[in-house]
Motif scaffolding. Structure first.
Motif, PDB file in Angstrom:
ATOM      1  N   GLN A 264     -18.166 -26.932  20.380  1.00  0.00           N
ATOM      2  CA  GLN A 264     -18.791 -28.238  20.547  1.00  0.00           C
ATOM      3  C   GLN A 264     -20.153 -28.110  21.217  1.00  0.00           C
ATOM      4  OE1 GLN A 264     -16.579 -31.692  21.919  1.00  0.00           O
ATOM      5  NE2 GLN A 264     -14.698 -30.499  21.877  1.00  0.00           N
ATOM      6  N   ARG A 265     -20.171 -27.391  22.321  1.00  0.00           N
ATOM      7  CA  ARG A 265     -21.400 -27.284  23.108  1.00  0.00           C
ATOM      8  C   ARG A 265     -22.513 -26.577  22.336  1.00  0.00           C
ATOM      9  NH1 ARG A 265     -19.231 -24.831  26.881  1.00  0.00           N
ATOM     10  NH2 ARG A 265     -20.016 -22.693  26.737  1.00  0.00           N
ATOM     11  N   LEU A 266     -22.185 -25.426  21.748  1.00  0.00           N
ATOM     12  CA  LEU A 266     -23.218 -24.655  21.058  1.00  0.00           C
ATOM     13  C   LEU A 266     -23.709 -25.345  19.794  1.00  0.00           C
ATOM     14  CD1 LEU A 266     -22.212 -22.443  23.060  1.00  0.00           C
ATOM     15  CD2 LEU A 266     -22.687 -20.795  21.246  1.00  0.00           C
ATOM     16  N   SER A 267     -22.808 -25.920  19.022  1.00  0.00           N
ATOM     17  CA  SER A 267     -23.229 -26.540  17.769  1.00  0.00           C
ATOM     18  C   SER A 267     -24.132 -27.738  18.025  1.00  0.00           C
ATOM     19  CB  SER A 267     -22.013 -26.952  16.927  1.00  0.00           C
ATOM     20  OG  SER A 267     -21.211 -27.890  17.616  1.00  0.00           O
ATOM     21  N   ARG A 268     -23.916 -28.435  19.135  1.00  0.00           N
ATOM     22  CA  ARG A 268     -24.789 -29.568  19.468  1.00  0.00           C
ATOM     23  C   ARG A 268     -26.117 -29.077  20.041  1.00  0.00           C
ATOM     24  NH1 ARG A 268     -23.454 -34.578  20.111  1.00  0.00           N
ATOM     25  NH2 ARG A 268     -24.354 -34.767  22.204  1.00  0.00           N
ATOM     26  N   ARG A 269     -26.064 -28.096  20.924  1.00  0.00           N
ATOM     27  CA  ARG A 269     -27.306 -27.575  21.503  1.00  0.00           C
ATOM     28  C   ARG A 269     -28.203 -26.959  20.436  1.00  0.00           C
ATOM     29  NH1 ARG A 269     -25.283 -24.519  27.077  1.00  0.00           N
ATOM     30  NH2 ARG A 269     -24.902 -26.408  28.290  1.00  0.00           N
ATOM     31  N   LEU A 270     -27.592 -26.303  19.459  1.00  0.00           N
ATOM     32  CA  LEU A 270     -28.356 -25.635  18.407  1.00  0.00           C
ATOM     33  C   LEU A 270     -28.844 -26.589  17.325  1.00  0.00           C
ATOM     34  CD1 LEU A 270     -26.136 -22.456  18.096  1.00  0.00           C
ATOM     35  CD2 LEU A 270     -28.552 -22.477  18.764  1.00  0.00           C
TER      36      LEU A 270
ATOM     37  N   ASP B  53     -35.275 -18.809  20.086  1.00  0.00           N
ATOM     38  CA  ASP B  53     -36.413 -19.226  19.257  1.00  0.00           C
ATOM     39  C   ASP B  53     -36.028 -20.230  18.178  1.00  0.00           C
ATOM     40  OD1 ASP B  53     -35.027 -16.961  18.081  1.00  0.00           O
ATOM     41  OD2 ASP B  53     -36.571 -16.999  16.524  1.00  0.00           O
ATOM     42  N   ILE B  54     -34.727 -20.362  17.897  1.00  0.00           N
ATOM     43  CA  ILE B  54     -34.305 -21.334  16.884  1.00  0.00           C
ATOM     44  C   ILE B  54     -33.472 -22.463  17.495  1.00  0.00           C
ATOM     45  CG2 ILE B  54     -34.363 -19.654  15.004  1.00  0.00           C
ATOM     46  CD1 ILE B  54     -31.265 -19.552  15.209  1.00  0.00           C
ATOM     47  N   CYS B  55     -33.465 -22.530  18.815  1.00  0.00           N
ATOM     48  CA  CYS B  55     -32.632 -23.524  19.507  1.00  0.00           C
ATOM     49  C   CYS B  55     -33.476 -24.705  19.964  1.00  0.00           C
ATOM     50  CB  CYS B  55     -31.951 -22.882  20.709  1.00  0.00           C
ATOM     51  SG  CYS B  55     -30.898 -24.018  21.648  1.00  0.00           S
ATOM     52  N   PRO B  56     -33.245 -25.907  19.437  1.00  0.00           N
ATOM     53  CA  PRO B  56     -34.025 -27.081  19.845  1.00  0.00           C
ATOM     54  C   PRO B  56     -33.814 -27.438  21.310  1.00  0.00           C
ATOM     55  CG  PRO B  56     -32.181 -27.734  18.452  1.00  0.00           C
ATOM     56  CD  PRO B  56     -32.265 -26.238  18.381  1.00  0.00           C
ATOM     57  N   SER B  57     -32.644 -27.141  21.872  1.00  0.00           N
ATOM     58  CA  SER B  57     -32.389 -27.448  23.279  1.00  0.00           C
ATOM     59  C   SER B  57     -33.254 -26.589  24.185  1.00  0.00           C
ATOM     60  CB  SER B  57     -30.913 -27.234  23.617  1.00  0.00           C
ATOM     61  OG  SER B  57     -30.100 -28.111  22.873  1.00  0.00           O
ATOM     62  N   GLU B  58     -33.421 -25.321  23.832  1.00  0.00           N
ATOM     63  CA  GLU B  58     -34.252 -24.421  24.635  1.00  0.00           C
ATOM     64  C   GLU B  58     -35.706 -24.858  24.594  1.00  0.00           C
ATOM     65  OE1 GLU B  58     -36.599 -21.214  26.110  1.00  0.00           O
ATOM     66  OE2 GLU B  58     -36.718 -22.044  24.082  1.00  0.00           O
TER      67      GLU B  58
ATOM     68  N   ASP C 116     -36.750 -30.152  22.843  1.00  0.00           N
ATOM     69  CA  ASP C 116     -36.940 -31.289  21.935  1.00  0.00           C
ATOM     70  C   ASP C 116     -35.611 -31.823  21.417  1.00  0.00           C
ATOM     71  OD1 ASP C 116     -37.930 -29.349  18.973  1.00  0.00           O
ATOM     72  OD2 ASP C 116     -36.267 -29.160  20.380  1.00  0.00           O
ATOM     73  N   SER C 117     -34.547 -31.626  22.220  1.00  0.00           N
ATOM     74  CA  SER C 117     -33.240 -32.166  21.866  1.00  0.00           C
ATOM     75  C   SER C 117     -32.781 -33.115  22.952  1.00  0.00           C
ATOM     76  CB  SER C 117     -32.209 -31.039  21.706  1.00  0.00           C
ATOM     77  OG  SER C 117     -30.906 -31.563  21.579  1.00  0.00           O
ATOM     78  N   GLU C 118     -31.996 -34.078  22.564  1.00  0.00           N
ATOM     79  CA  GLU C 118     -31.460 -35.022  23.540  1.00  0.00           C
ATOM     80  C   GLU C 118     -30.158 -34.510  24.151  1.00  0.00           C
ATOM     81  OE1 GLU C 118     -30.993 -38.747  21.644  1.00  0.00           O
ATOM     82  OE2 GLU C 118     -33.130 -39.073  21.345  1.00  0.00           O
TER      83      GLU C 118
ATOM     84  N   SER D  80     -24.128 -30.543  30.568  1.00  0.00           N
ATOM     85  CA  SER D  80     -22.810 -31.147  30.304  1.00  0.00           C
ATOM     86  C   SER D  80     -21.991 -30.282  29.359  1.00  0.00           C
ATOM     87  CB  SER D  80     -22.986 -32.551  29.701  1.00  0.00           C
ATOM     88  OG  SER D  80     -23.518 -32.464  28.407  1.00  0.00           O
ATOM     89  N   GLY D  81     -20.745 -30.108  29.734  1.00  0.00           N
ATOM     90  CA  GLY D  81     -19.830 -29.411  28.850  1.00  0.00           C
ATOM     91  C   GLY D  81     -18.902 -30.426  28.220  1.00  0.00           C
ATOM     92  N   GLU D  82     -18.996 -30.630  26.948  1.00  0.00           N
ATOM     93  CA  GLU D  82     -18.162 -31.616  26.265  1.00  0.00           C
ATOM     94  C   GLU D  82     -16.702 -31.176  26.287  1.00  0.00           C
ATOM     95  OE1 GLU D  82     -18.991 -34.429  24.975  1.00  0.00           O
ATOM     96  OE2 GLU D  82     -21.170 -34.351  24.970  1.00  0.00           O
ATOM     97  N   PRO D  83     -15.778 -31.995  26.802  1.00  0.00           N
ATOM     98  CA  PRO D  83     -14.369 -31.636  26.728  1.00  0.00           C
ATOM     99  C   PRO D  83     -13.907 -31.638  25.290  1.00  0.00           C
ATOM    100  CG  PRO D  83     -14.587 -33.908  27.439  1.00  0.00           C
ATOM    101  CD  PRO D  83     -15.987 -33.337  27.368  1.00  0.00           C
ATOM    102  N   TRP D  84     -13.051 -30.721  24.932  1.00  0.00           N
ATOM    103  CA  TRP D  84     -12.626 -30.659  23.530  1.00  0.00           C
ATOM    104  C   TRP D  84     -11.547 -31.674  23.266  1.00  0.00           C
ATOM    105  CZ3 TRP D  84      -7.692 -29.817  21.829  1.00  0.00           C
ATOM    106  CH2 TRP D  84      -6.786 -29.302  22.759  1.00  0.00           C
TER     107      TRP D  84
END
Length: 227
Positions: A149-155, A208-213, A216-218, A223-227
């Motif tokens: 959840q966390r990585l797919s949203r951050r990426l 380099d391909i991560c919008p969160s880094e 420019d991501s919201e 936050s760690g999304e609970p599964w």
């Protein structure tokens, strides 16, 4: 430039390629020797670390054997055997009820379909996917745990928040042959680098391909999304 879906598919494939290079031995970390032990370990792993589960099941799997042992165990005794696990009372009930269903409806064998598995007490798509993939060699979806959840949203692979919707998105953009491994790669990277509270963006092979880094991501990096 491709369509948004094509762009996201390319992003997902790059993520898989890079993480496979970074974690070539990535696999499930829960310890089990048969399908029933796998099912029980995954039920116990909800909101609990695999390390803690493995510590607990080392003795549990010595004491209890087949589904009869769990189904016939007194609730308070089984709960006590799980008392270092989060929500151990509820999980003891899930295990007892699931094993009773396995005995009554499945001739004592852990079922091999999504529909039958998700009818078991305490079993949702996440648990069912793990059991299908590692117990029956059936890959029907993507296991969506807190790291996925966390990585797919951050990426930027999805904007969805619910695990079921995230899984649908990932199944659409991640090549099917990588569905199973995608989860393990996210777990390893989530534990080592892209942690919930303090991600190491400077040491990340995906920076380099991560919008969160890039900022420019919201997505809230803290936050760690609970599964």
């Amino acid at each position: 430039m491709g369509t948004p879906r094509e762009t996201t598919q390319a992003q997902a494939e790059t993520v898989v390629d890079r993480l496979e290079e970074e974690y070539p031995d990535s696999t499930i970390s829960l310890r089990y020797s048969n399908r029933l032990e796998l099912l029980i370990a995954v039920i116990l792993s909800a909101q609990c670390t695999d390390e803690r589960v493995n510590t607990e099941t080392a003795d549990l799997f010595e004491k209890y054997d087949g589904p009869e042992d769990y189904a016939n165990a007194p609730q308070d005794e089984l709960a006590e055997d799980l008392n270092s696990i989060t929500y151990y009372n509820s999980k003891a009930e899930y295990i007892r009820n699931s094993c009773q269903t396995i005995l009554e409806d499945h001739d004592g064998e852990v079922p091999d379909t999504m529909a039958e598995l998700t009818e078991l007490s305490g079993v949702g798509r996440k648990t069912a996917n793990v059991v299908l993939q590692h117990g029956h060699d059936i890959v029907e979806g993507v296991v969506v745990d807190t790291h996925v959840q966390r990585l797919s949203r951050r990426l930027g692979l999805t904007e969805e928040k619910r695990p079921e919707r995230i899984e649908e998105t990932l199944m659409d953009i991640v090549p099917e042959e990588h569905w199973q491994q995608f989860t393990h790669l996210c777990i390893d990277h989530g534990r080592a680098v892209c942690t919930a509270r303090k991600p190491d963006c400077d040491g990340c092979v995906l920076a380099d391909i991560c919008p969160s880094e890039r900022g420019d991501s919201e997505v809230d990096l803290a936050s760690g999304e609970p599964w």
